[in-house]
Motif scaffolding. Structure first.
Motif, PDB file in Angstrom:
ATOM      1  N   GLU A 199      -8.184  19.542   5.860  1.00 57.67           N
ATOM      2  CA  GLU A 199      -9.600  19.197   5.686  1.00 57.67           C
ATOM      3  C   GLU A 199     -10.488  20.441   5.710  1.00 57.67           C
ATOM      4  OE1 GLU A 199     -10.734  16.368   8.664  1.00 57.67           O
ATOM      5  OE2 GLU A 199      -9.319  14.861   7.936  1.00 57.67           O
ATOM      6  N   LYS A 200     -10.212  21.357   6.611  1.00 61.72           N
ATOM      7  CA  LYS A 200     -11.096  22.514   6.791  1.00 61.72           C
ATOM      8  C   LYS A 200     -10.812  23.672   5.846  1.00 61.72           C
ATOM      9  CE  LYS A 200     -12.362  21.421  11.459  1.00 61.72           C
ATOM     10  NZ  LYS A 200     -12.428  21.789  12.856  1.00 61.72           N
ATOM     11  N   THR A 201      -9.526  23.836   5.459  1.00 65.71           N
ATOM     12  CA  THR A 201      -9.190  24.995   4.628  1.00 65.71           C
ATOM     13  C   THR A 201      -8.603  24.627   3.265  1.00 65.71           C
ATOM     14  OG1 THR A 201      -6.921  25.220   5.461  1.00 65.71           O
ATOM     15  CG2 THR A 201      -8.664  26.347   6.699  1.00 65.71           C
ATOM     16  N   GLY A 202      -8.173  23.380   3.127  1.00 72.40           N
ATOM     17  CA  GLY A 202      -7.534  22.967   1.882  1.00 72.40           C
ATOM     18  C   GLY A 202      -6.077  23.391   1.798  1.00 72.40           C
ATOM     19  N   LYS A 203      -5.565  23.981   2.877  1.00 74.67           N
ATOM     20  CA  LYS A 203      -4.177  24.452   2.908  1.00 74.67           C
ATOM     21  C   LYS A 203      -3.496  23.973   4.185  1.00 74.67           C
ATOM     22  CE  LYS A 203      -5.263  28.645   0.385  1.00 74.67           C
ATOM     23  NZ  LYS A 203      -5.283  30.098   0.405  1.00 74.67           N
ATOM     24  N   ALA A 204      -2.182  23.948   4.141  1.00 78.27           N
ATOM     25  CA  ALA A 204      -1.404  23.558   5.313  1.00 78.27           C
ATOM     26  C   ALA A 204      -0.762  24.782   5.972  1.00 78.27           C
ATOM     27  CB  ALA A 204      -0.346  22.535   4.927  1.00 78.27           C
ATOM     28  N   ASP A 205      -1.428  25.915   5.897  1.00 77.67           N
ATOM     29  CA  ASP A 205      -0.945  27.122   6.555  1.00 77.67           C
ATOM     30  C   ASP A 205      -1.415  27.071   8.009  1.00 77.67           C
ATOM     31  OD1 ASP A 205      -0.134  29.610   7.378  1.00 77.67           O
ATOM     32  OD2 ASP A 205      -1.135  30.708   5.746  1.00 77.67           O
ATOM     33  N   LEU A 206      -0.651  26.366   8.831  1.00 77.75           N
ATOM     34  CA  LEU A 206      -1.070  26.091  10.199  1.00 77.75           C
ATOM     35  C   LEU A 206      -1.166  27.337  11.057  1.00 77.75           C
ATOM     36  CD1 LEU A 206       1.004  22.868  10.885  1.00 77.75           C
ATOM     37  CD2 LEU A 206      -1.257  23.097   9.869  1.00 77.75           C
ATOM     38  N   ARG A 207      -0.214  28.212  10.899  1.00 78.99           N
ATOM     39  CA  ARG A 207      -0.236  29.445  11.698  1.00 78.99           C
ATOM     40  C   ARG A 207      -1.535  30.218  11.454  1.00 78.99           C
ATOM     41  NH1 ARG A 207       3.392  32.945  14.321  1.00 78.99           N
ATOM     42  NH2 ARG A 207       5.187  31.630  13.875  1.00 78.99           N
ATOM     43  N   LYS A 208      -1.893  30.404  10.197  1.00 78.75           N
ATOM     44  CA  LYS A 208      -3.118  31.139   9.861  1.00 78.75           C
ATOM     45  C   LYS A 208      -4.355  30.382  10.367  1.00 78.75           C
ATOM     46  CE  LYS A 208      -5.459  33.295   5.985  1.00 78.75           C
ATOM     47  NZ  LYS A 208      -5.463  33.542   4.537  1.00 78.75           N
ATOM     48  N   TYR A 209      -4.373  29.079  10.176  1.00 79.24           N
ATOM     49  CA  TYR A 209      -5.496  28.246  10.618  1.00 79.24           C
ATOM     50  C   TYR A 209      -5.691  28.361  12.132  1.00 79.24           C
ATOM     51  CZ  TYR A 209      -8.051  24.039  11.926  1.00 79.24           C
ATOM     52  OH  TYR A 209      -8.939  23.151  12.482  1.00 79.24           O
ATOM     53  N   LEU A 210      -4.604  28.258  12.881  1.00 74.31           N
ATOM     54  CA  LEU A 210      -4.705  28.296  14.332  1.00 74.31           C
ATOM     55  C   LEU A 210      -5.035  29.690  14.858  1.00 74.31           C
ATOM     56  CD1 LEU A 210      -1.683  25.969  15.063  1.00 74.31           C
ATOM     57  CD2 LEU A 210      -4.091  25.433  15.479  1.00 74.31           C
ATOM     58  N   GLU A 211      -4.524  30.705  14.211  1.00 73.07           N
ATOM     59  CA  GLU A 211      -4.810  32.077  14.651  1.00 73.07           C
ATOM     60  C   GLU A 211      -6.266  32.449  14.392  1.00 73.07           C
ATOM     61  OE1 GLU A 211      -1.706  34.325  12.734  1.00 73.07           O
ATOM     62  OE2 GLU A 211      -0.308  33.967  14.374  1.00 73.07           O
ATOM     63  N   GLN A 212      -6.901  31.841  13.395  1.00 72.85           N
ATOM     64  CA  GLN A 212      -8.317  32.105  13.121  1.00 72.85           C
ATOM     65  C   GLN A 212      -9.208  31.396  14.126  1.00 72.85           C
ATOM     66  OE1 GLN A 212      -8.908  30.810   9.105  1.00 72.85           O
ATOM     67  NE2 GLN A 212      -8.080  32.693   8.226  1.00 72.85           N
ATOM     68  N   GLY A 213      -8.784  30.233  14.592  1.00 70.36           N
ATOM     69  CA  GLY A 213      -9.605  29.398  15.471  1.00 70.36           C
ATOM     70  C   GLY A 213      -9.444  29.753  16.882  1.00 70.36           C
ATOM     71  N   ARG A 242      -8.289  26.280  22.268  1.00 70.04           N
ATOM     72  CA  ARG A 242      -8.705  24.908  21.930  1.00 70.04           C
ATOM     73  C   ARG A 242      -7.464  24.012  21.969  1.00 70.04           C
ATOM     74  NH1 ARG A 242     -10.814  23.886  16.800  1.00 70.04           N
ATOM     75  NH2 ARG A 242      -9.453  25.478  15.962  1.00 70.04           N
ATOM     76  N   LEU A 243      -6.823  23.945  23.133  1.00 69.91           N
ATOM     77  CA  LEU A 243      -5.567  23.240  23.311  1.00 69.91           C
ATOM     78  C   LEU A 243      -5.670  21.798  22.823  1.00 69.91           C
ATOM     79  CD1 LEU A 243      -2.694  23.551  24.599  1.00 69.91           C
ATOM     80  CD2 LEU A 243      -3.703  22.556  26.673  1.00 69.91           C
ATOM     81  N   TYR A 244      -4.728  21.407  21.992  1.00 74.19           N
ATOM     82  CA  TYR A 244      -4.640  20.021  21.520  1.00 74.19           C
ATOM     83  C   TYR A 244      -3.875  19.222  22.568  1.00 74.19           C
ATOM     84  CZ  TYR A 244      -6.120  21.651  16.918  1.00 74.19           C
ATOM     85  OH  TYR A 244      -6.825  22.195  15.868  1.00 74.19           O
ATOM     86  N   ILE A 245      -4.446  18.083  22.968  1.00 76.81           N
ATOM     87  CA  ILE A 245      -3.821  17.241  23.986  1.00 76.81           C
ATOM     88  C   ILE A 245      -3.686  15.830  23.428  1.00 76.81           C
ATOM     89  CG2 ILE A 245      -3.989  16.333  26.326  1.00 76.81           C
ATOM     90  CD1 ILE A 245      -5.740  18.765  27.012  1.00 76.81           C
ATOM     91  N   GLY A 246      -2.469  15.309  23.447  1.00 79.83           N
ATOM     92  CA  GLY A 246      -2.218  13.948  22.982  1.00 79.83           C
ATOM     93  C   GLY A 246      -2.887  12.928  23.888  1.00 79.83           C
ATOM     94  N   ASN A 247      -3.183  11.749  23.346  1.00 82.00           N
ATOM     95  CA  ASN A 247      -3.868  10.707  24.117  1.00 82.00           C
ATOM     96  C   ASN A 247      -3.107  10.313  25.378  1.00 82.00           C
ATOM     97  OD1 ASN A 247      -6.048  10.519  22.367  1.00 82.00           O
ATOM     98  ND2 ASN A 247      -5.019   9.043  21.052  1.00 82.00           N
ATOM     99  N   GLU A 278       2.988  13.310  16.267  1.00 89.26           N
ATOM    100  CA  GLU A 278       1.660  12.840  15.861  1.00 89.26           C
ATOM    101  C   GLU A 278       0.617  13.952  15.985  1.00 89.26           C
ATOM    102  OE1 GLU A 278       0.676   9.363  18.142  1.00 89.26           O
ATOM    103  OE2 GLU A 278       2.423   8.260  17.406  1.00 89.26           O
ATOM    104  N   LEU A 279       0.737  14.749  17.021  1.00 85.91           N
ATOM    105  CA  LEU A 279      -0.199  15.858  17.233  1.00 85.91           C
ATOM    106  C   LEU A 279      -0.042  16.919  16.148  1.00 85.91           C
ATOM    107  CD1 LEU A 279      -2.363  16.209  19.351  1.00 85.91           C
ATOM    108  CD2 LEU A 279      -0.740  17.467  20.747  1.00 85.91           C
ATOM    109  N   VAL A 280       1.179  17.192  15.738  1.00 83.89           N
ATOM    110  CA  VAL A 280       1.412  18.146  14.643  1.00 83.89           C
ATOM    111  C   VAL A 280       0.805  17.611  13.354  1.00 83.89           C
ATOM    112  CG1 VAL A 280       3.175  19.232  13.199  1.00 83.89           C
ATOM    113  CG2 VAL A 280       3.441  19.215  15.676  1.00 83.89           C
ATOM    114  N   ILE A 281       0.951  16.315  13.110  1.00 84.67           N
ATOM    115  CA  ILE A 281       0.345  15.693  11.922  1.00 84.67           C
ATOM    116  C   ILE A 281      -1.171  15.824  11.983  1.00 84.67           C
ATOM    117  CG2 ILE A 281      -0.051  13.495  10.737  1.00 84.67           C
ATOM    118  CD1 ILE A 281       2.862  12.762  11.581  1.00 84.67           C
ATOM    119  N   HIS A 282      -1.744  15.600  13.161  1.00 86.56           N
ATOM    120  CA  HIS A 282      -3.198  15.730  13.328  1.00 86.56           C
ATOM    121  C   HIS A 282      -3.660  17.166  13.039  1.00 86.56           C
ATOM    122  CE1 HIS A 282      -7.202  15.410  15.080  1.00 86.56           C
ATOM    123  NE2 HIS A 282      -6.904  16.472  15.814  1.00 86.56           N
TER     124      HIS A 282
END
Length: 104
Positions: free
Chosen positions: A90-104, A7-12, A79-83
């Motif tokens: 919003e989805k997990t209540g945590k800022a554990d980005l590595r875990k969030y991204l590895e689950q998705g 689910r690659l994030y792409i800046g505008n 800006e993309l990292v902030i997003h």
């Protein structure tokens, strides 16, 4: 070949350049102005921002972690990292980005 997040994030600003940049990067060709957001190269950090220009070095290319996002310019990459961080909060209540991204 680089490993790309499903689910690659792409800046505008990168949207119209993304397909061509991805093809060139996969072919190990130089791409200017593009920054990549990757999983951090060490376990203590969460994400790294690096210039795609650095990937012309074979060692950097081979060791590049999974690419999470692509942006046009460093400011858009931040800006993309902030997003991504806000989405994780919003989805997990945590800022554990590595875990969030590895689950998705």
């Amino acid at each position: 070949m680089l490993t790309w997040y499903n689910r690659l994030y792409i800046g505008n600003n990168a949207k119209k350049r993304a397909d061509r940049a991805i093809r060139r990067l996969n072919d190990q060709k130089m791409v200017r102005g593009i920054y990549l957001i990757t999983l951090a190269s060490n376990e203590k950090n969460q994400l790294d921002i690096l210039s795609a220009y650095n990937l012309i070095q074979p060692v950097v290319y081979r060791r590049c972690p999974m690419v999470i996002g692509i942006a046009w310019g460093y400011d858009e990459a931040v800006e993309l990292v902030i997003h991504i961080t806000n989405e994780s909060l919003e989805k997990t209540g945590k800022a554990d980005l590595r875990k969030y991204l590895e689950q998705g």
